[in-house]
Design a protein around this motif. Structure first.
Motif, mmCIF file in Angstrom:
data_model
loop_
_atom_site.group_PDB
_atom_site.id
_atom_site.type_symbol
_atom_site.label_atom_id
_atom_site.label_comp_id
_atom_site.label_asym_id
_atom_site.label_seq_id
_atom_site.Cartn_x
_atom_site.Cartn_y
_atom_site.Cartn_z
ATOM 1 N N ASP A 10 0.577 -1.036 0.444
ATOM 2 C CA ASP A 10 -0.236 0.004 0.417
ATOM 3 C C ASP A 10 1.038 1.322 -0.367
ATOM 4 O O ASP A 10 1.680 1.240 1.415
ATOM 5 N N LEU A 13 -0.420 5.347 3.440
ATOM 6 C CA LEU A 13 -1.456 5.295 4.183
ATOM 7 C C LEU A 13 -1.416 5.729 5.760
ATOM 8 O O LEU A 13 0.815 6.181 5.055
ATOM 9 N N MET A 206 -5.960 4.905 -6.870
ATOM 10 C CA MET A 206 -7.174 4.779 -6.100
ATOM 11 C C MET A 206 -7.484 3.058 -6.341
ATOM 12 O O MET A 206 -7.633 3.147 -7.231
ATOM 13 N N CYS A 207 -7.933 2.621 -5.036
ATOM 14 C CA CYS A 207 -8.313 0.994 -5.445
ATOM 15 C C CYS A 207 -9.173 0.867 -5.865
ATOM 16 O O CYS A 207 -10.249 0.315 -5.548
ATOM 17 N N GLU A 225 -2.989 2.113 -3.663
ATOM 18 C CA GLU A 225 -2.298 3.153 -2.351
ATOM 19 C C GLU A 225 -4.152 2.443 -2.017
ATOM 20 O O GLU A 225 -5.759 2.624 -2.839
ATOM 21 N N THR A 226 -4.717 2.880 -0.806
ATOM 22 C CA THR A 226 -5.776 3.145 -0.507
ATOM 23 C C THR A 226 -6.064 4.812 0.199
ATOM 24 O O THR A 226 -7.158 5.078 0.139
ATOM 25 N N TYR A 228 -5.901 4.945 3.512
ATOM 26 C CA TYR A 228 -6.093 5.118 4.342
ATOM 27 C C TYR A 228 -6.001 6.513 5.791
ATOM 28 O O TYR A 228 -4.751 6.443 6.509
ATOM 29 N N MET A 239 -10.103 4.401 2.074
ATOM 30 C CA MET A 239 -10.393 2.764 1.990
ATOM 31 C C MET A 239 -9.831 2.351 3.169
ATOM 32 O O MET A 239 -8.850 3.047 3.116
ATOM 33 N N THR A 243 -8.150 -2.886 1.938
ATOM 34 C CA THR A 243 -7.967 -2.912 0.380
ATOM 35 C C THR A 243 -7.183 -3.521 -0.577
ATOM 36 O O THR A 243 -7.882 -4.108 -1.420
ATOM 37 N N VAL A 244 -5.953 -2.986 -0.564
ATOM 38 C CA VAL A 244 -5.294 -3.532 -1.485
ATOM 39 C C VAL A 244 -4.990 -4.670 -1.616
ATOM 40 O O VAL A 244 -4.754 -5.241 -2.999
ATOM 41 N N ARG A 247 -7.549 -5.555 -3.650
ATOM 42 C CA ARG A 247 -7.715 -5.761 -5.185
ATOM 43 C C ARG A 247 -6.593 -7.141 -5.440
ATOM 44 O O ARG A 247 -6.875 -7.186 -7.328
#
Length: 281
Positions: A10, A13, A206-207, A225-226, A228, A239, A243-244, A247
């Motif tokens: 990621d 974040l 962005m994911c 990336e998120t 976050y 996110m 998430t990463v 994905r």
């Protein structure tokens, strides 16, 4: 979540070790298959620092290094710090604290200088800067671009990448030109919160699935990336930390193995000079 059998990074974040989830968010990331993190210091005022001098940012950077060290211990890979000054600070200084745009510029550049000290010592793999993503006066825009250019120069001087927070755009060739003028290869400039296609510098995407598919089709370097934010008032924003990895799992299921390698091995090496395979336990 099954073993993804690949580094999973990621690229952007935030972690708040004092007021939010902190290491618990990292554990969520790791349990989901995540292996590596680039942790960006939170905006200085979110950590209770209302800077008057460049040295005042040091407390923000030191706290970030502490949480990065803790994060590295719970990951199969490791975590790296990204240190700098959030471009939104200029509005806080001008609109709320009575600074002129030029005074705000000088304070923010001084903060970047302190961040660059850590980069020069090998304690950060990138500097953070940018310009507002919202409408501002011409004077504030000019001052923000001055800070951005100063950061590019410091990135070149310390041989690290630069992460940028900017307006939503698919064209940052102006910034790429500035980077080249300062001696920093444009591919080592990263736009965080990017969509799938971006001219000039490297996108940190962005994911969203459609953005990732766009990035894959370009066959160019990209990161995932998120953003976050680790804010107790906004859990999961922007996110969540899972998430990463999720994905990446989806991309692999779709047969995008080469793109996953590009985003999580080849691009980090080219941009940050970090080896996500060699640092994987």
């Amino acid at each position: 979540m099954r073993d993804l059998d690949t580094p999973v990074l990621d690229n952007h974040l935030h972690l708040d070790p004092d007021n939010a989830r902190g290491i618990e968010a990292v554990k969520d990331f790791a349990r989901s298959g995540g292996t590596h993190l680039l942790v960006v210091n939170k905006p200085s005022w979110h950590l209770g620092v209302e800077a008057e001098t460049g040295e005042d940012f040091r407390a923000v950077f030191e706290r970030t290094l502490e949480i990065v060290d803790q994060a590295a211990k719970v990951l199969r890979g490791t975590a790296w710090p990204v240190l700098g000054v959030h471009p939104g600070l200029i509005s806080r200084l001008v609109d709320e604290r009575g600074f002129t745009p030029e005074e705000a510029r000088d304070l923010m550049c001084a903060g970047i200088d302190v961040a660059a000290e850590y980069a020069a010592d090998g304690k950060a793999v990138a500097l953070k800067s940018g310009r507002p993503h919202y409408d501002v006066s011409d004077a504030v825009w000019e001052a923000s671009n001055d800070v951005l250019e100063h950061t590019l120069a410091k990135g070149a001087e310390t041989n690290v990448a630069v992460q940028l927070h900017t307006e939503m755009t698919d064209d940052l060739t102006d910034v790429a030109d500035w980077a080249e003028e300062q001696g920093l290869p444009p591919e080592r400039v990263v736009k965080h919160y990017a969509v799938g296609e971006l001219a000039g510098v490297t996108p940190s995407v962005m994911c969203e699935k459609e953005y990732l598919e766009e990035a894959i089709e370009t066959e160019e370097f990209f990161l995932m990336e998120t953003d976050y934010v680790d804010d107790p008032d906004r859990p999961g924003a922007v996110m969540g930390p899972k998430t990463v990895p999720r994905r990446v799992d989806w991309l692999l299921s779709q047969g995008y193995d080469d793109a996953v390698r590009r985003a999580h091995v080849e691009t980090p090496l080219a941009v940050y000079d970090v080896d996500t395979e060699a640092t994987l336990d």
